[in-house]
Design a protein around this motif. Structure first.
Motif, PDB file in Angstrom:
ATOM      1  N   GLN A  75      34.228 -25.873  39.813  1.00  0.00           N
ATOM      2  CA  GLN A  75      35.327 -25.161  39.157  1.00  0.00           C
ATOM      3  C   GLN A  75      36.148 -26.052  38.228  1.00  0.00           C
ATOM      4  O   GLN A  75      37.351 -25.888  38.103  1.00  0.00           O
ATOM      5  CB  GLN A  75      36.232 -24.530  40.222  1.00  0.00           C
ATOM      6  N   ASP A  76      35.501 -26.982  37.555  1.00  0.00           N
ATOM      7  CA  ASP A  76      36.190 -27.823  36.570  1.00  0.00           C
ATOM      8  C   ASP A  76      36.592 -26.952  35.378  1.00  0.00           C
ATOM      9  O   ASP A  76      36.002 -25.900  35.124  1.00  0.00           O
ATOM     10  CB  ASP A  76      35.243 -28.945  36.119  1.00  0.00           C
ATOM     11  N   PRO A  82      28.329 -25.476  35.029  1.00  0.00           N
ATOM     12  CA  PRO A  82      29.227 -25.031  36.095  1.00  0.00           C
ATOM     13  C   PRO A  82      28.517 -24.661  37.404  1.00  0.00           C
ATOM     14  O   PRO A  82      29.117 -24.676  38.464  1.00  0.00           O
ATOM     15  CB  PRO A  82      29.922 -23.809  35.494  1.00  0.00           C
ATOM     16  N   VAL A  83      27.233 -24.336  37.335  1.00  0.00           N
ATOM     17  CA  VAL A  83      26.498 -23.946  38.536  1.00  0.00           C
ATOM     18  C   VAL A  83      25.867 -25.182  39.147  1.00  0.00           C
ATOM     19  O   VAL A  83      25.063 -25.868  38.513  1.00  0.00           O
ATOM     20  CB  VAL A  83      25.416 -22.890  38.217  1.00  0.00           C
ATOM     21  N   PHE A 126      15.270 -23.551  44.324  1.00  0.00           N
ATOM     22  CA  PHE A 126      16.648 -23.645  43.856  1.00  0.00           C
ATOM     23  C   PHE A 126      16.755 -24.717  42.780  1.00  0.00           C
ATOM     24  O   PHE A 126      16.077 -25.736  42.842  1.00  0.00           O
ATOM     25  CB  PHE A 126      17.599 -24.010  45.002  1.00  0.00           C
ATOM     26  N   ASP A 127      17.623 -24.478  41.797  1.00  0.00           N
ATOM     27  CA  ASP A 127      17.977 -25.487  40.810  1.00  0.00           C
ATOM     28  C   ASP A 127      19.269 -26.148  41.274  1.00  0.00           C
ATOM     29  O   ASP A 127      20.210 -25.470  41.684  1.00  0.00           O
ATOM     30  CB  ASP A 127      18.215 -24.857  39.435  1.00  0.00           C
ATOM     31  N   ILE A 128      19.303 -27.479  41.184  1.00  0.00           N
ATOM     32  CA  ILE A 128      20.485 -28.236  41.584  1.00  0.00           C
ATOM     33  C   ILE A 128      20.909 -29.116  40.408  1.00  0.00           C
ATOM     34  O   ILE A 128      20.103 -29.882  39.885  1.00  0.00           O
ATOM     35  CB  ILE A 128      20.208 -29.110  42.824  1.00  0.00           C
ATOM     36  N   THR A 129      22.173 -28.962  39.987  1.00  0.00           N
ATOM     37  CA  THR A 129      22.722 -29.761  38.892  1.00  0.00           C
ATOM     38  C   THR A 129      24.114 -30.228  39.309  1.00  0.00           C
ATOM     39  O   THR A 129      24.992 -29.408  39.565  1.00  0.00           O
ATOM     40  CB  THR A 129      22.834 -28.918  37.604  1.00  0.00           C
TER      41      THR A 129
END
Length: 168
Positions: A75-76, A82-83, A126-129
């Motif tokens: 939540q920057d 953002p995800v 899942f994608d992780i960033t």
């Protein structure tokens, strides 16, 4: 013919009698992690289409959990990504991103040993960033929580003696 079975005729086998049953269909669950010291929201979590089922017969206990969507967002104010965690987009039809099904054999299980007939856990890709700014925000938050906890302990015990009475 609609004959009723007599005492000498075998009865058709009936389905097992359910002792307990629970079903919860939850449309959405959301949660947020808020740093109250800096008055900012760090994370938001969202899960959609949650289905939980639990039922018990004399012979079997079944539990099933299905989650249609799961997402964690940073939540920057101006994030590039953002995800943080979300299912990888696919061209397939909609399917749950997490499914768990377990069938316990109640007849073979004992108090110290559980016997399962079937356990299935399915998790979608899942994608992780993770952005560096999020890691710094999270580090600041955890550091402040740790500092507040230490201060609280010192306030309760001003002598600096953190040992409990009666324990070595």
């Amino acid at each position: 013919s609609t004959e009723r079975p007599t005492a000498t005729q075998p009865r058709p086998s009936a389905s097992p009698r359910v002792k307990s049953y629970f079903n919860a269909d939850i449309g959405r669950v959301s949660a947020a992690l808020i740093d109250s010291q800096r008055a900012i929201e760090l994370l938001s979590f969202s899960a959609l289409d949650i289905d939980v089922r639990y039922w018990v017969t004399k012979a079997k206990t079944r539990i099933g959990v299905s989650i249609g969507w799961l997402q964690l967002d940073h939540q920057d104010d101006n994030p590039r990504e953002p995800v943080i965690i979300a299912p990888t987009p696919t061209i397939q039809q909609y399917f749950p991103v997490i499914q768990v099904l377990a069938v316990k054999d109640n007849l073979r299980s004992e108090t110290d040993v559980l016997s399962f007939q079937f356990i299935d856990i399915s998790v979608a890709d899942f994608d992780i960033t993770i952005e560096e700014s999020f890691l710094f925000d999270l580090f600041d938050f955890l550091s402040s929580v740790k500092l507040r906890r230490r201060r609280k302990i010192r306030t309760r015990n001003p002598n600096g003696d953190n040992h409990r009475v009666g324990h070595n």
